[in-house]
Design a protein around this motif. Sequence first.
Motif, mmCIF file in Angstrom:
data_model
loop_
_atom_site.group_PDB
_atom_site.id
_atom_site.type_symbol
_atom_site.label_atom_id
_atom_site.label_comp_id
_atom_site.label_asym_id
_atom_site.label_seq_id
_atom_site.Cartn_x
_atom_site.Cartn_y
_atom_site.Cartn_z
ATOM 1 N N GLN A 182 0.813 -1.294 0.065
ATOM 2 C CA GLN A 182 0.100 -0.191 -0.045
ATOM 3 C C GLN A 182 0.767 1.324 -0.042
ATOM 4 O O GLN A 182 0.306 2.223 -0.435
ATOM 5 N N GLU A 183 1.998 1.192 0.583
ATOM 6 C CA GLU A 183 2.972 2.288 0.551
ATOM 7 C C GLU A 183 4.219 1.695 0.049
ATOM 8 O O GLU A 183 4.792 0.525 0.411
ATOM 9 N N SER A 184 5.092 2.534 -1.018
ATOM 10 C CA SER A 184 6.144 1.750 -1.427
ATOM 11 C C SER A 184 7.081 3.060 -1.933
ATOM 12 O O SER A 184 6.600 4.032 -2.499
ATOM 13 N N PHE A 185 8.190 2.861 -1.516
ATOM 14 C CA PHE A 185 9.333 3.632 -2.063
ATOM 15 C C PHE A 185 10.526 2.831 -2.343
ATOM 16 O O PHE A 185 11.239 2.194 -1.671
ATOM 17 N N VAL A 186 10.758 2.966 -3.711
ATOM 18 C CA VAL A 186 11.813 1.532 -4.242
ATOM 19 C C VAL A 186 12.475 2.186 -5.478
ATOM 20 O O VAL A 186 12.132 2.950 -6.039
ATOM 21 N N PHE A 187 13.454 1.314 -5.466
ATOM 22 C CA PHE A 187 14.518 1.487 -6.714
ATOM 23 C C PHE A 187 14.222 -0.060 -7.046
ATOM 24 O O PHE A 187 14.363 -0.987 -6.821
ATOM 25 N N HIS A 188 13.648 -0.158 -8.586
ATOM 26 C CA HIS A 188 13.503 -1.248 -9.141
ATOM 27 C C HIS A 188 14.536 -2.258 -9.659
ATOM 28 O O HIS A 188 14.136 -3.596 -9.524
ATOM 29 N N GLY A 189 15.631 -1.755 -9.896
ATOM 30 C CA GLY A 189 16.462 -2.602 -10.442
ATOM 31 C C GLY A 189 17.691 -3.340 -9.662
ATOM 32 O O GLY A 189 17.437 -3.118 -8.458
ATOM 33 N N ALA A 190 18.825 -3.758 -10.202
ATOM 34 C CA ALA A 190 19.732 -4.285 -9.316
ATOM 35 C C ALA A 190 20.813 -3.353 -8.694
ATOM 36 O O ALA A 190 21.092 -3.522 -7.388
ATOM 37 N N GLN A 191 21.364 -2.577 -9.530
ATOM 38 C CA GLN A 191 22.333 -1.726 -8.987
ATOM 39 C C GLN A 191 22.213 -0.250 -9.697
ATOM 40 O O GLN A 191 21.827 -0.283 -11.028
ATOM 41 N N GLY A 192 22.876 0.673 -9.121
ATOM 42 C CA GLY A 192 22.719 2.119 -9.648
ATOM 43 C C GLY A 192 23.549 2.952 -8.559
ATOM 44 O O GLY A 192 23.833 2.574 -7.420
ATOM 45 N N ASN A 193 23.491 4.148 -8.775
ATOM 46 C CA ASN A 193 24.476 5.087 -7.783
ATOM 47 C C ASN A 193 23.732 5.000 -6.376
ATOM 48 O O ASN A 193 22.308 4.999 -6.372
ATOM 49 N N LEU A 194 24.279 4.899 -5.516
ATOM 50 C CA LEU A 194 23.783 5.136 -3.926
ATOM 51 C C LEU A 194 23.677 6.599 -3.608
ATOM 52 O O LEU A 194 23.045 6.983 -2.792
ATOM 53 N N PHE A 195 24.535 7.447 -4.150
ATOM 54 C CA PHE A 195 24.730 9.027 -4.023
ATOM 55 C C PHE A 195 23.952 9.729 -5.177
ATOM 56 O O PHE A 195 24.161 9.194 -6.193
ATOM 57 N N PHE A 196 23.103 10.414 -4.822
ATOM 58 C CA PHE A 196 22.492 11.168 -5.903
ATOM 59 C C PHE A 196 22.783 12.858 -5.364
ATOM 60 O O PHE A 196 22.196 12.939 -4.286
ATOM 61 N N THR A 197 23.029 13.669 -6.301
ATOM 62 C CA THR A 197 23.194 15.284 -5.962
ATOM 63 C C THR A 197 21.933 15.986 -6.645
ATOM 64 O O THR A 197 21.389 15.605 -7.656
ATOM 65 N N PRO A 198 21.466 17.086 -6.166
ATOM 66 C CA PRO A 198 20.558 17.814 -6.778
ATOM 67 C C PRO A 198 20.763 18.082 -8.302
ATOM 68 O O PRO A 198 22.065 18.234 -8.739
ATOM 69 N N GLY A 199 19.881 17.810 -9.276
ATOM 70 C CA GLY A 199 20.158 17.820 -10.542
ATOM 71 C C GLY A 199 20.452 16.417 -11.377
ATOM 72 O O GLY A 199 20.314 16.272 -12.564
ATOM 73 N N ASP A 200 20.911 15.492 -10.256
ATOM 74 C CA ASP A 200 20.997 13.990 -11.098
ATOM 75 C C ASP A 200 19.562 13.296 -11.409
ATOM 76 O O ASP A 200 18.704 13.604 -10.508
ATOM 77 N N LYS A 201 19.631 12.552 -12.240
ATOM 78 C CA LYS A 201 18.474 11.853 -12.646
ATOM 79 C C LYS A 201 18.676 10.457 -11.785
ATOM 80 O O LYS A 201 19.529 9.999 -11.597
ATOM 81 N N HIS A 202 17.333 10.060 -11.049
ATOM 82 C CA HIS A 202 17.395 9.224 -10.295
ATOM 83 C C HIS A 202 16.371 7.984 -10.613
ATOM 84 O O HIS A 202 15.301 8.617 -11.395
ATOM 85 N N ASN A 203 16.211 6.893 -10.074
ATOM 86 C CA ASN A 203 15.257 5.795 -10.775
ATOM 87 C C ASN A 203 14.418 5.456 -9.356
ATOM 88 O O ASN A 203 13.925 4.309 -9.250
ATOM 89 N N TYR A 204 14.123 6.282 -8.288
ATOM 90 C CA TYR A 204 13.441 5.791 -7.162
ATOM 91 C C TYR A 204 11.772 6.240 -7.579
ATOM 92 O O TYR A 204 11.425 7.310 -8.076
ATOM 93 N N TYR A 205 11.120 5.250 -7.161
ATOM 94 C CA TYR A 205 9.559 5.627 -7.249
ATOM 95 C C TYR A 205 8.673 5.620 -5.714
ATOM 96 O O TYR A 205 8.991 4.846 -5.144
ATOM 97 N N GLU A 206 7.811 6.483 -5.698
ATOM 98 C CA GLU A 206 6.915 6.442 -4.545
ATOM 99 C C GLU A 206 5.619 6.043 -5.097
ATOM 100 O O GLU A 206 4.884 6.815 -6.035
ATOM 101 N N GLY A 207 5.274 5.056 -4.853
ATOM 102 C CA GLY A 207 3.895 4.315 -5.638
ATOM 103 C C GLY A 207 4.457 4.148 -6.939
ATOM 104 O O GLY A 207 5.382 3.609 -7.264
ATOM 105 N N ASN A 208 3.257 4.641 -7.842
ATOM 106 C CA ASN A 208 3.715 4.386 -9.581
ATOM 107 C C ASN A 208 4.251 5.731 -10.002
ATOM 108 O O ASN A 208 4.273 5.596 -11.413
#
Length: 569
Positions: A182-208
Amino acid sequence: MKTIYISFLTLLCAVISTNGYSAEQRPNILIILSDDAGYTDIGSFGGEIDTPNLDQLANEGMRFSQLYSNARCSPTRATLLTGVDAAHVGFGGGVVGDWMREFPFEAHRGRLPYTQPLISELLAGNGYQTMIVGKWHLGGSYIKQNPKQMSAYWEKTHPGMKLTQAEMEQEYLALPPQRGFQESFVFHGAQGNLFFTPGDKHNYYEGNKKANIQYDSHYTMRCYTNNAFNKKRYGGCDGQSGKAFYATDGMTDRAIEMIKDASKDPKPFFMYAAYRAPHKPLQAPESLVQKYLKRYADLQKVADDRHQGLINAGLFSEQAKIVNNNGMWTHQDKDKIEKFRLQSAIHAAMMEKIDDNVGKLIQSLKDTGEYKNTLIFYLSDNGAASHIGDLMNSPYRGVKALLWEGGARAHAIAAWPEVIKPNTISDDLVWVGDIVPTLLNITDTQFPATFRETQPRKPDGRDVAGILKGEKLAPPEAIFFNDKGQQSVIYQGRWKLLIEPGWYLQTLAKPGIVKALYDLHNDPGETTNLADSKPDLVKKLEVMCEKWKAENKIVDYAKRIKLKPKDPY
């Protein structure tokens, strides 16, 4: 605190009232999963990494000396959430949930089928609030919303398969918000950067939807890479200082928000917190990396101390022999050893960050008054990975994706105030597939006879709630493992047969089939191959393996690599 419904009061009372736990409440469930953590990475399992919060959890609960994963990321996750052998839900034979690794075979599809219930769906249907934060890695995508951008790559990575509207819909239905969370905050894949700075593209999803991540903390970042390709993907943050999102911290912050909200509701909650560390890419705060570089001046001493630490903890026999696979820190040139030392230090730093955040999760349970009514499981999805050799799994042999004990045996802790006796150790054989049946028991949740108009596979795992209460449980007749042409079975909790152990593409070029038989009761270090002296037992276990492979519809890896010759190790 969470009150129960009258319909299952009597049953739950019978299950747990003898432990002094009130039958007027169903417990919250918190499953914490680390990613590629070594067996001896935490202090309570003999390690030198500073893990005071996990050690305190062990002091307040139970350690499992013989808990088995499926030796690789996605197969373990698939079984953890379904309770069935991974091949029955598309993750057999070492397949993981990335398009480049999926195959057009039922057992190796690399995506959870919509017709097999997850523990999140079953608990949500029984009045639980359900939440997930962190790594998914069980397939699925939003290709149906983005067909123009994503179709070409899907078709390139799925030879012999056709991209249809129905296929796109199944991709969507494999994602967490559609699978009972019912609540989800996820990274869908296997690996990617753990650090993100403002302006970086990221792959985290809240819900859909794409998440709005927070850049609230300041870091000096160490981001290790060892080649030009990885430097381009993961090396950009190396040496930077400033405000950033760090995955281990950021997912915990979101989890704490979810726990606070859930505590306001009278219904119990289930949370699955799947950390992405210490999986590659190796990224951690620089101050912690420097701390462990100093600590790791003598890596052989680290390995030896882990061995002795595990003995001192009562988790390994002092009489048992071990294989000293120390080539990566003794038999290379100086520059390569230094690179290995740096990788080990970053791995350790990432583990300390996990421990720090486990402490925050536990504190949030205490702050909200939920701790005493929460069952916590912590475990790793497999052993440490190959880039740090056997060091972090010492004294066990082997690494992630290999079926020796270092790849398949995982450190694990369970804590449940007033139910699990503090500072105890269980030596019973437990498999990751046992978690779902156990949770179904203690939450009085029924497994359905039909699910989405189909008959789902019943859990292959066992209810091990008795172990949590201090009871002894006989081992299952057998548990099976299969990864990229390797096959293994543990029979009666004692005899372990491996067929083609090691990377298949290496053994394929050699004549004959390698078989190794070990007596885990007397030789947990897997030092003495008994195959030649016990041919009848080897034959019996081979037949069992072949039957299991057939029942699980395992496709031989030689056939799979013909379809995808560039399938990575």
